[in-house]
Design an enzyme around this catalytic site. Structure first.
Site: not given
Ligand code: NAD
Length: 486
Positions: A178, A254, A288, A390
């Site tokens: 997906k 992750e 990231c 973040e």
């Protein structure tokens, strides 16, 4: 208008519901394609195809046969390099100069590297004494885990998806992918490459759609998926982990980060500036592993800030096709809203805006794009959300420090633990500090230098598990012990 369809059992199929949503080019805001949104029926069909393929020819192939096919997949991506590049850049807006040396070549390498790797990994054997004196022999064998659900993000679409699909297939699993709703095109295109390479139908399946109450949630709720591998936000990781708990399915996560860079006065300043510029601004800050917190030893603080500002202001903002541009838009207007809310928050929290802080002026044909300025702040408190959360945009906060222990404490002060970069020419300090940083990966005098044989993953709230090299095998196979009484 072009339509992006699901890829199920080796064929492109439409959604039975007829539901479509827009694929938008973030460089100009224009709709480039319509994407089919999967309902439960398409997800179920994809999982069934994957289950059948596991029991079919794929499951019966030797490692040599399977890995030869995967080398053909890698070659197939390389042969259609320009198509993949065009699609990736249209979906993400990223400069072609970046995607042509990272996203697409790494997307291909993820198949060839893991195809080679699985051929050479030993297992264990133990001889055991038994009371009757005849003994027993134990040995381990690895078997595919089964049907793997792969859920991927939009920042490096092909690279991060193949980073999971490559080892999953090399280990003999089948997958239902997906991709992010923002960036589905290269994942869909890979279906053609799979067919041409001779991957049996049902081994690689793709369903499109959103997360909650859409394809993502349907996939994680499906009882016949054996494990999930996910890259994305920490909050989404928690949701997926909860869904996977039903049926005790394994997860590899992750997740997000708020990575620290530590710049010591004894660094090579040219290297530190070049590396920090990349780690804060590459891919418009949507990496990231990127650095959003920079801690600089006080004696070089002013010089560092001035030089990073000059570097940020020298970035060339432009669309993917502009060969001189090295700074594209954010992935979407929605993401820009989030990034700009932090830009505003920084001002509200009393930051000094060293550079940027807003939206750049763009020519009329690009004005509808998700453009944002590279931004640097100083002067924020350690507990400002701009420093603790973040942002995933092209921005960083720079703060001075006086002592090594203080820098380590600051770097470790958040619940995230993905990556860190240390800049020093003192080898003892480099090792000493690297060993104390709470992160899954620590670079010394570099950033984003990746050897695919090494462990990759986050500590603390940045993830669970490690992928890369033999570590991927831990997740994508079941290690079975066979005990033979002699
Ligand atoms: P996201 O979590 O919003 O979405 C990632 C994927 O999950 C998408 O495909 C999305 O549709 C799907 N999803 C969302 N909600 C879901 C649900 N309830 N159930 C099932 N699937 C769902 O992340 P994003 O915005 O696409 O990516 C950016 C994030 O990814 C950042 O936090 C970044 O740090 C992280 N990231 C981490 C790594 C890493 O290796 N640790 C790498 C790249 C990006």
């Amino acid at each position: 208008m072009k339509e992006i369809k699901h890829f199920i059992n080796g064929e492109y199929v439409e959604s039975a519901s007829g539901k479509l949503f827009d694929n938008v080019n973030p460089a100009n805001g224009q709709v480039i394609a319509k994407i089919h949104e999967a309902g439960e029926a398409e997800v179920d069909a994809a999982v069934k195809a994957a289950r059948a393929a596991l029991k079919g020819p794929w499951g019966r192939m030797t490692v040599a046969e399977r890995t030869e096919i995967l080398h053909r997949v890698a070659a197939g991506i390389s042969a259609r390099f320009d198509e993949f590049l065009e699609a990736e850049c249209l979906d993400t807006g990223k400069p072609k100069s970046l995607a042509s040396h990272i996203d697409i070549p790494r997307g291909a390498a993820n198949f060839s590297v893991f195809a080679d790797l699985v051929k050479n990994v030993p297992t264990e054997a133990f001889e055991m004494a038994t009371p009757d004196g005849t003994g027993a022999l134990n040995y381990g064998v690895r078997r595919p885990k089964g049907v793997i659900g792969v859920i991927s993000p939009w920042n490096l679409p092909l690279l991060l998806m193949t980073w999971k699909v490559g080892p999953a297939l090399a280990c003999g699993n089948t997958v239902v992918v997906k991709p992010s709703e923002e960036t589905p095109t290269t994942t869909a295109l890979l279906g053609e490459v799979m067919n041409a390479a001779g991957v049996p139908a049902g081994v690689y399946n793709v369903v499109h759609g959103f997360g909650g109450n859409s394809a993502g949630a349907f996939l994680t709720a499906h009882p016949d998926v054996d494990a999930y591998t996910f890259t994305g936000e920490t909050g989404t990781g928690e949701t997926i982990m909860r869904a996977a708990a039903k049926g005790v399915r394994q997860v590899s996560l992750e997740l997000g980060g708020k990575n620290a860079g530590i710049v010591f006065a004894d660094c090579d300043l040219d290297k530190a500036i070049e590396g920090t510029l990349r780690s804060a601004f590459a891919n418009c800050g949507q990496v990231c592993l990127g650095t959003e917190r920079v801690y600089v030893e006080r004696s070089i603080f002013d010089e560092f800030v001035a030089r990073l500002k000059a570097g940020a202001e020298a970035l060339v903002i432009g669309p993917p096709d502009d060969a001189s541009s090295n700074f594209g838009p954010l992935v979407s207007l929605k993401h820009r809203e989030k990034v700009l809310s932090y830009y505003q928050q920084a001002v509200d929290d009393g930051a000094t805006v060293v550079t940027g802080g807003g939206v750049p002026e763009m020519p009329a044909h690009l004005a509808g794009g998700a453009w944002v300025q590279p931004t640097i702040w100083t002067g924020l408190a350690d507990n400002s959300v701009v420093v603790t959360e973040e942002i995933f945009g092209p921005c960083c906060h720079i703060r001075p420090f006086d002592r090594e222990e203080e820098a380590i404490e600051l770097a470790n002060s958040l619940p995230y633990g993905l990556a860190s970069a240390i800049w020093t020419e003192n080898a003892s300090r480099a090792h000493r500090v690297a060993g104390q940083i709470e992160a899954g990966i620590v670079w010394v005098n570099s950033w984003f230098l990746r050897d695919l044989r090494t462990a990759f993953g986050g500590s603390k709230q940045s993830g669970i598990g490690r992928e890369g090299g033999v570590h991927s095998l831990e997740f994508y196979t079941e290690l079975k012990n066979i005990c033979v009484k002699l």
